[in-house]
Design a protein around this motif. Structure first.
Motif: not given
Length: 198
Positions: A43, A45, A52-53, A105, A111-112
């Protein structure tokens, strides 16, 4: 100015202010233990790709940076090469993103999260192995397996390759009557003429 202050300023410039433009990272600033490897889903930051991933395409250990597939794209101008009739072109390619700007992730919550290494003993053979876990939990983030088939190239024989028939051909037959070293004349040429043992 104190040496420690100079080193701190250099570290801040190299790793924080210019993460994508830095061309050199001091040896003491390089990451010793990487928690992100090629093939990981991360992810982003901060930066223009924030939120974005993407998948890690390459790990630039010398720059503490990553290349993420189709993220942080820049335009590169290519000049025409000598003897190449094609004109100059422009291509899109990934630019490095500093490792401090990405997070792994969680495979469960998507989630990060922050991760750390933990020694885990394999019950089958009793060997200890380092594995990645989400900080404060028992959730393991396994490393992606390398696609071995992707790197296996088909073997094509070239005219300069030795055929299997020639490689198997016996060209030397040992004989106990002939010493297994060159003749005395050749040995004399190889000896040092200035040596006291000559």
């Amino acid at each position: 100015m104190q040496p420690s202050l100079v080193a701190g300023m250099r570290r801040m410039i190299n790793t924080k202010l210019q993460p994508t433009r830095v061309k050199y990272v001091a040896p003491e600033d390089k990451i010793k233990m990487w928690r992100i490897v090629r093939g990981d889903e991360v992810f982003i930051r901060s930066g223009k790709e924030k939120g974005k991933t993407g998948t890690v395409k390459k790990v630039l250990r010398s720059l503490n940076s990553l290349l993420i597939t189709d993220k942080n794209m820049v335009t590169k101008h290519i000049r025409p090469q000598p003897g190449d009739p094609t004109k100059a072109t422009r291509i899109q390619m990934e630019a490095p993103i500093h490792v401090s700007n990405v997070s792994l992730i969680d495979p469960q919550t998507r989630q990060p999260v922050k991760t750390h290494y933990r020694a885990v003993v394999d019950p089958t053979n009793g060997k200890s192995e380092r594995k990645r876990f989400v900080v404060g939990t028992e959730v393991e983030i396994p490393k992606p397996k390398a696609d071995i088939a992707k790197y296996k190239l088909e073997r094509v024989d070239s005219p300069k390759d030795t055929s299997p028939q020639l490689a198997r051909e016996v060209t030397f037959t040992p004989n106990i009557d002939v010493p297994p070293f060159p003749s005395s004349s050749i040995l004399d040429e190889l000896r040092n003429p200035y040596s006291k043992f000559h």
